[in-house]
Motif scaffolding. Structure first.
Motif, PDB file in Angstrom:
ATOM      1  N   ASN A   1      -0.223   4.144   6.256  1.00  0.00           N
ATOM      2  CA  ASN A   1      -0.716   2.772   6.331  1.00  0.00           C
ATOM      3  C   ASN A   1      -2.113   2.991   6.907  1.00  0.00           C
ATOM      4  N   ALA A   2      -2.458   4.135   7.636  1.00  0.00           N
ATOM      5  CA  ALA A   2      -3.953   4.273   7.829  1.00  0.00           C
ATOM      6  C   ALA A   2      -4.762   4.426   6.592  1.00  0.00           C
ATOM      7  N   MET A   3      -3.982   5.265   5.737  1.00  0.00           N
ATOM      8  CA  MET A   3      -4.745   5.687   4.218  1.00  0.00           C
ATOM      9  C   MET A   3      -5.135   4.348   3.566  1.00  0.00           C
ATOM     10  N   SER A   4      -4.189   3.424   3.586  1.00  0.00           N
ATOM     11  CA  SER A   4      -4.189   2.227   3.012  1.00  0.00           C
ATOM     12  C   SER A   4      -5.462   1.352   3.429  1.00  0.00           C
ATOM     13  N   VAL A   5      -5.596   1.266   4.905  1.00  0.00           N
ATOM     14  CA  VAL A   5      -6.543   0.501   5.457  1.00  0.00           C
ATOM     15  C   VAL A   5      -7.921   1.360   5.370  1.00  0.00           C
TER      16      VAL A   5
ATOM     17  N   SER B   1      -8.772   3.421   2.788  1.00  0.00           N
ATOM     18  CA  SER B   1      -9.351   3.336   1.481  1.00  0.00           C
ATOM     19  C   SER B   1      -9.253   2.347   0.469  1.00  0.00           C
ATOM     20  N   GLY B   2      -8.171   1.507   0.737  1.00  0.00           N
ATOM     21  CA  GLY B   2      -7.974   0.380   0.068  1.00  0.00           C
ATOM     22  C   GLY B   2      -6.967   0.630  -0.853  1.00  0.00           C
ATOM     23  N   LEU B   3      -6.332   1.826  -0.914  1.00  0.00           N
ATOM     24  CA  LEU B   3      -5.279   2.146  -1.741  1.00  0.00           C
ATOM     25  C   LEU B   3      -4.054   1.305  -1.475  1.00  0.00           C
ATOM     26  N   LYS B   4      -3.273   0.795  -2.460  1.00  0.00           N
ATOM     27  CA  LYS B   4      -2.174   0.033  -2.266  1.00  0.00           C
ATOM     28  C   LYS B   4      -0.885   1.016  -1.799  1.00  0.00           C
ATOM     29  N   VAL B   5      -0.303   0.822  -0.568  1.00  0.00           N
ATOM     30  CA  VAL B   5       0.664   1.672  -0.184  1.00  0.00           C
ATOM     31  C   VAL B   5       1.640   0.575   0.312  1.00  0.00           C
ATOM     32  N   VAL B   6       3.019   0.708  -0.019  1.00  0.00           N
ATOM     33  CA  VAL B   6       4.077  -0.013   0.324  1.00  0.00           C
ATOM     34  C   VAL B   6       4.970   0.765   1.308  1.00  0.00           C
ATOM     35  N   SER B   7       5.617   0.288   2.225  1.00  0.00           N
ATOM     36  CA  SER B   7       6.488   0.909   2.718  1.00  0.00           C
ATOM     37  C   SER B   7       8.129   0.172   2.566  1.00  0.00           C
ATOM     38  N   VAL B   8       9.068   0.929   1.871  1.00  0.00           N
ATOM     39  CA  VAL B   8      10.289   0.332   1.735  1.00  0.00           C
ATOM     40  C   VAL B   8      11.091   0.910   2.868  1.00  0.00           C
ATOM     41  N   LYS B   9      11.977  -0.103   3.605  1.00  0.00           N
ATOM     42  CA  LYS B   9      12.756   0.694   4.575  1.00  0.00           C
ATOM     43  C   LYS B   9      14.185   0.016   4.468  1.00  0.00           C
ATOM     44  N   PRO B  10      14.969   1.001   3.904  1.00  0.00           N
ATOM     45  CA  PRO B  10      16.352   0.347   3.672  1.00  0.00           C
ATOM     46  C   PRO B  10      17.070   0.532   4.933  1.00  0.00           C
ATOM     47  N   GLY B  11      18.131  -0.235   4.862  1.00  0.00           N
ATOM     48  CA  GLY B  11      19.244  -0.005   5.934  1.00  0.00           C
ATOM     49  C   GLY B  11      20.201   1.269   5.441  1.00  0.00           C
ATOM     50  N   VAL B  12      21.310   1.064   5.595  1.00  0.00           N
ATOM     51  CA  VAL B  12      22.211   2.066   5.153  1.00  0.00           C
ATOM     52  C   VAL B  12      22.598   1.878   3.537  1.00  0.00           C
TER      53      VAL B  12
END
Ligand SMILES: NC(=O)c1ccc[n+]([C@@H]2O[C@H](COP(=O)([O-])OP(=O)(O)OC[C@H]3O[C@@H](n4cnc5c(N)ncnc54)[C@H](OP(=O)(O)O)[C@@H]3O)[C@@H](O)[C@H]2O)c1
Length: 270
Positions: free
Chosen positions: A153-157, A159-170
């Motif tokens: 997230n810090a890298m995205s803030v 540099s402007g790179l689009k970073v997405v975190s996908v957080k699945p459950g089980v």
């Protein structure tokens, strides 16, 4: 339009399902750590590359190989991962180091090495609901996923790179059975927590069969991939949404709820 994807952990579970979703119409670089999968991946039409997230030299070699084949990546999907579990009083610190190497540091290293190819591209990280940090006995896993989210997230803030975190459950994948095998020593070395470990093993076996279908994650990622401006974070599954809400409660209340939950769960363990 034909796009270029790089997917680590493409030999099983979520990564393999993603590979199948993208490979027909696109160029897909597919990461494996076990040689037996190289030909399997090749047969799908993907370009296999060897990477062992525990070995820095192979991370560097994998990035160099990809750079030798393409000058542009549309989407890098950091999928490879494992679960290190155990009791924090007893777990060898080297096991925690391994967890961070596989789930966190290697992904940062690999991504940094590919940044020049990702100019207008996206990075999609397969994090986890464990990143909300509320689950005991899998603390190394939770911490590694939280750290992954924070660093990227810090890298995205910055540099402007689009970073997405996908957080699945089980999700029903081989991850769960593999985690029982990977943690067999920690499970054995758990005197004082035998019931908790028995519950964790039974629960892992159940999750591997009864978790959400992997296509729920794939569908979401296909959608995120098509978006011009995706959000920084998405959950998949009801359990992940509950974990997110619980994580916003005061820590003392979270701890009370979790301790009570564990007590209830292990009361039926023989
Ligand atoms: N399943 C769930 O409930 C769930 C929930 C939330 C998040 N996730 C995350 O989703 C990601 C994919 O997991 P999955 O459920 O699809 O599990 P999986 O079926 O076990 O797939 C994991 C993939 O990562 C690879 N991998 C593991 N350790 C590696 C290493 N040291 N170097 C290179 N590759 C390695 C595996 O290779 P091999 O085939 O050789 O084992 C496999 O391709 C993981 O990051 C996991 O933490 C899973």
């Amino acid at each position: 339009m034909k796009k270029t994807y790089v997917i680590t952990g493409s030999t099983s579970g979520i990564g393999h399902a993603l590979l199948k979703a993208f490979v027909n119409d696109n160029t897909v670089f597919a990461g494996y750590r076990n040689e037996k999968y190289a030909s399997v991946l090749e047969k799908t039409g993907a370009i296999p590359f060897y990477i062992d997230m525990e070995r820095k030299d192979t991370v560097a070699q994998a990035a160099a190989f990809i750079k030798s084949k393409t000058d542009k990546i549309d989407t890098l999907i950091n999928v490879a991962g494992c679960v290190v579990a155990g009791v924090m009083e007893k777990i060898p610190v080297d096991s925690v180091r391994k967890q961070f190497e596989v789930n966190t540091f290697s992904h940062l290293d690999f991504t940094q090495r590919l940044l020049t190819l990702l100019n207008d591209g996206k990075v999609i990280n397969i994090s986890s609901m464990s990143s909300f940090g509320i689950f005991p006995f899998v603390a190394p896993y939770c911490a590694s996923k939280r750290a992954l989210d924070i660093l990227f997230n810090a890298m995205s803030v910055e540099s402007g790179l689009k970073v997405v975190s996908v957080k699945p459950g089980v999700i029903a994948t081989p991850l769960w059975d593999k985690s029982v095998e990977l943690n067999k020593d920690a499970i054995k070395n758990c005197s004082g927590y035998d019931k908790e470990m028995k519950y964790m093993v039974a629960n892992a076996r159940k999750n591997g069969k009864e978790g959400l279908n992997v296509n729920k994650v794939v569908d979401l990622i296909v959608k995120i991939d098509s978006m011009q401006n995706p959000k920084p974070s998405y959950t998949v599954g009801y359990d992940a949404k509950v974990a997110e809400i619980v994580s916003k409660l005061p820590q003392s209340l979270i701890n009370t709820l979790i301790k009570q939950g564990i007590k209830t769960k292990i009361s039926s363990v023989k």
